[in-house]
Design an enzyme around this catalytic site. Structure first.
Site, PDB file in Angstrom:
ATOM      1  N   CYS A 150      36.075  43.948  36.895  1.00 13.28           N
ATOM      2  CA  CYS A 150      36.059  44.047  35.350  1.00 13.28           C
ATOM      3  C   CYS A 150      35.874  42.714  34.642  1.00 13.28           C
ATOM      4  CB  CYS A 150      37.492  44.759  34.621  1.00 13.28           C
ATOM      5  SG  CYS A 150      38.681  43.813  35.593  1.00 13.28           S
ATOM      6  N   SER A 179      46.807  46.322  31.908  1.00 14.34           N
ATOM      7  CA  SER A 179      46.147  47.389  32.442  1.00 14.34           C
ATOM      8  C   SER A 179      45.361  47.015  33.679  1.00 14.34           C
ATOM      9  CB  SER A 179      45.288  48.334  31.248  1.00 14.34           C
ATOM     10  OG  SER A 179      44.338  47.529  30.717  1.00 14.34           O
ATOM     11  N   HIS A 242      39.725  42.648  28.130  1.00 12.62           N
ATOM     12  CA  HIS A 242      39.632  41.089  28.930  1.00 12.62           C
ATOM     13  C   HIS A 242      38.929  40.100  27.833  1.00 12.62           C
ATOM     14  CE1 HIS A 242      41.622  42.828  32.219  1.00 12.62           C
ATOM     15  NE2 HIS A 242      40.996  42.623  33.113  1.00 12.62           N
TER      16      HIS A 242
HETATM   17  C1  2RA Z   1      42.569  42.780  37.121  1.00 12.09           C
HETATM   18  N1  2RA Z   1      41.371  43.005  38.998  1.00 12.09           N
HETATM   19  O1  2RA Z   1      43.424  42.155  37.480  1.00 12.09           O
HETATM   20  C2  2RA Z   1      41.874  43.591  38.027  1.00 12.09           C
HETATM   21  C3  2RA Z   1      40.759  44.894  37.429  1.00 12.09           C
HETATM   22  N2  2RA Z   1      39.697  45.062  38.378  1.00 12.09           N
HETATM   23  O2  2RA Z   1      42.203  42.896  35.674  1.00 12.09           O
END
Ligand code: 2RA
EC number: 1.2.1.11
Length: 344
Positions: A150, A179, A242
């Site tokens: 992500c 999340s 993010h």
């Molecule tokens: C995270 N690696 O830590 C995860 C999501 N794939 O946000």
């Protein structure tokens, strides 16, 4: 055209997003849902303990969960979407591909394998050519295609838009929603009033996956992009979305206005789940923000903003919904690309 799909690992955080995104999809029809052996035989409603922000789709709620194993998964499915834990995926996905299934996977195993396409359709749709190499080398009738992590998905389309200026070095610092750590992350109160300044493995994924995505495939062979990427990853107390601070060194030293134009003009793809404009650029330096902007384009559009010229290059921020654009939505988009290109 109706494509019958199976969802592997359908009860987890990303699995539930798959159900949400696919239950009224124009092409895909959910025909099977799998989970760990403990949930096999239960209804999806009982097994999933639904936590997504829209009601559980009735068409899926009553389906019986089957065990995630190559033997239990029906042969007559056209495409499988996988959000299995990487250890399980590493065992099951190759068996399914050997048996002739095409798998679009969000799981992290094999993302960097040279014969596995790691794909974001707007960035490197041509990497699907690696499927021929994969089939020749592994003797598979099926195929395995991955989407990146992500945090990598949030940043890499913006880098692809800027590559025309000669991308040489990138430093990125992430602010990642809870999340991303799965349901235990969402329900944990431990991070309130705090920031965790390290997400084990995430830093390396951003540094390597981005170079593969921006690389080239010629005559079935992959070459990585030579950009140097350094990442610092932080878990912060936002729920979804993010946010990333990117510092990009570009050989041609473009102005902030030129970078703005390149990001806003980055070309989209004609797939059902793809936003017409992949990257939205804000003028307001206080945007994008996770809570305000993560659902742009039904969670599939990336946002950028805060563009600034610095002595070393260009600084900007970017944001994407981590479990939609960064996970289930990314796999769905790859599934749509596989259909469009005739692999399914
Ligand atoms: C995270 N690696 O830590 C995860 C999501 N794939 O946000």
């Amino acid at each position: 055209m109706s494509v019958r799909v199976g969802l592997l690992g359908a009860t987890g955080a990303v699995g539930q997003r798959f159900v949400q995104l696919l239950h009224d999809h124009p092409t895909f029809e959910i025909a099977a849902v799998t989970a760990s052996p403990e949930s096999a035989g239960e209804s999806y409603r009982d097994a999933a303990k639904w936590r997504v922000d829209t009601p559980i789709p009735e068409s899926v709620a009553g389906m019986t969960v089957i065990e995630t194993s190559a033997e239990a998964i029906p042969d007559d499915l056209d495409l499988l979407f996988s959000s299995l834990p990487s250890g399980v995926a590493a065992e099951v996905e190759p068996e399914l591909c050997r048996a002739g299934h095409v798998v679009s996977s969000n799981s992290s195993n094999e993302r960097m394998a040279e014969d596995v396409p790691l794909t974001i359709p707007e960035v490197n749709a041509d990497h699907l050519d690696l499927i021929e190499t994969q089939r020749a080398e592994r003797g598979w009738d099926g195929a395995l295609v991955k989407n990146p992590n992500c945090s990598t998905i949030t940043m890499t389309p913006t880098l692809a838009a800027l590559d025309q200026f000669g991308l040489s070095r990138v430093h990125v610092s992430t602010l990642q929603a809870v999340s991303g750590a799965g349901y235990s992350g969402v329900t944990s109160m431990e991070i309130i009033d705090n920031v965790l300044p390290y997400i084990g493995g995430e830093e390396e994924k951003m540094e390597t996956e981005s170079r593969k995505l921006l690389g080239s495939v010629e005559d079935g062979e992959l070459s990585l992009h030579d950009v140097e990427v350094a990442a610092s990853c932080n878990r912060v107390p936002s729920l979804d979305g993010h946010l990333e601070n990117v510092f990009a060194e570009l050989d041609e030293n473009p102005t902030a206005a030129e970078v703005h134009e390149a990001l806003a003009d980055f070309a989209g793809v004609d797939l059902p789940s793809a936003p017409e404009q992949p990257i939205h650029v804000f003028e307001d330096p206080e945007r994008p923000q996770p809570r305000l902007d993560r659902m742009r384009g039904q969670g599939m559009q990336i946002s950028a903003g805060g563009l600034r010229e610095t002595p070393e290059g260009i600084q900007y921020n970017c944001l994407a919904h981590n479990t939609i654009r960064g996970a289930a939505g990314a796999s769905v988009l790859n599934g749509e690309l596989l259909v469009e290109e005739g692999w399914v």
